[in-house]
Design a protein around this motif. Sequence first.
Motif, short mmCIF file in Angstrom:
data_model
loop_
_atom_site.label_atom_id
_atom_site.label_comp_id
_atom_site.label_asym_id
_atom_site.label_seq_id
_atom_site.Cartn_x
_atom_site.Cartn_y
_atom_site.Cartn_z
N SER A 179 49.92 -51.44 -27.23
CA SER A 179 48.54 -51.88 -27.09
C SER A 179 48.41 -53.24 -27.77
CB SER A 179 47.60 -50.85 -27.73
OG SER A 179 46.26 -51.21 -27.54
N PRO A 180 48.13 -54.30 -26.99
CA PRO A 180 48.07 -55.65 -27.57
C PRO A 180 46.77 -55.90 -28.33
CG PRO A 180 47.60 -55.75 -25.23
CD PRO A 180 47.91 -54.31 -25.55
N HIS A 221 40.02 -54.01 -31.24
CA HIS A 221 41.44 -53.77 -31.56
C HIS A 221 42.00 -55.07 -32.13
CE1 HIS A 221 45.71 -52.54 -30.82
NE2 HIS A 221 45.19 -51.43 -31.30
N TYR A 222 42.00 -55.14 -33.49
CA TYR A 222 42.30 -56.40 -34.18
C TYR A 222 43.77 -56.57 -34.55
CZ TYR A 222 37.25 -56.54 -34.49
OH TYR A 222 35.92 -56.56 -34.18
N GLY A 223 44.63 -55.83 -33.87
CA GLY A 223 46.06 -55.95 -34.14
C GLY A 223 46.85 -55.50 -32.93
N VAL A 224 48.12 -55.18 -33.16
CA VAL A 224 48.97 -54.64 -32.09
C VAL A 224 49.46 -53.26 -32.51
CG1 VAL A 224 49.73 -56.89 -31.22
CG2 VAL A 224 51.04 -55.78 -33.01
N GLU A 284 48.12 -55.70 -38.22
CA GLU A 284 47.16 -56.79 -38.08
C GLU A 284 47.54 -57.95 -39.00
OE1 GLU A 284 43.34 -55.19 -39.18
OE2 GLU A 284 43.41 -53.64 -37.62
N ILE A 285 47.16 -59.16 -38.60
CA ILE A 285 47.23 -60.34 -39.47
C ILE A 285 45.82 -60.95 -39.50
CG2 ILE A 285 48.15 -62.67 -39.82
CD1 ILE A 285 50.73 -61.77 -38.48
N TRP A 286 45.34 -61.21 -40.71
CA TRP A 286 44.02 -61.83 -40.90
C TRP A 286 44.21 -63.14 -41.65
CZ3 TRP A 286 39.11 -59.46 -39.82
CH2 TRP A 286 39.22 -58.21 -39.19
N TYR A 287 43.40 -64.13 -41.29
CA TYR A 287 43.45 -65.43 -41.96
C TYR A 287 42.03 -65.82 -42.34
CZ TYR A 287 43.84 -70.42 -42.72
OH TYR A 287 43.76 -71.66 -43.26
#
Length: 134
Positions: free
Chosen positions: A26-27, A34-37, A118-121
């Motif tokens: 799931s992308p 859906h804030y990640g993969v 997830e990656i958050w910046y």
Amino acid sequence: ASTANIYSEQLEAIFYFTPVSGIVSSPYHPASDHYGVDLVARDNEPIKAAAEGTIIFSGWTQEYGYSMIIQHRGGVLSVYKHNSELLEKVGNFVNAGDVIAIIGNTGELTDGPHLHFEIWYNGNPVDPEEFVSF
């Protein structure tokens, strides 16, 4: 420099280690929250830290089961959800590639063993596939 350039320079300054070898089932799709993969991998597969940093959350949530968050330099966070076991505690420093958890199927929002990553910046989610090869 434009915001987009600063954004990608900060994120690209970090070398990202693949947290688990698997298939993206799931992308990243922020429009559907859906804030990640989602990465499907074998049972009991070790989960690795995507980059060096400090564990700022390591615990249980109802929705996501055993989860972990790592604070990296430059305002970057990585998030690991649905683990069966957590191997690091809050405050621990980890290096890229250190085993931090075991893949699992915990929490209400899961449908089989996988890692939600997830990656958050600076408080905003980014598409992990732009920075990590799975």
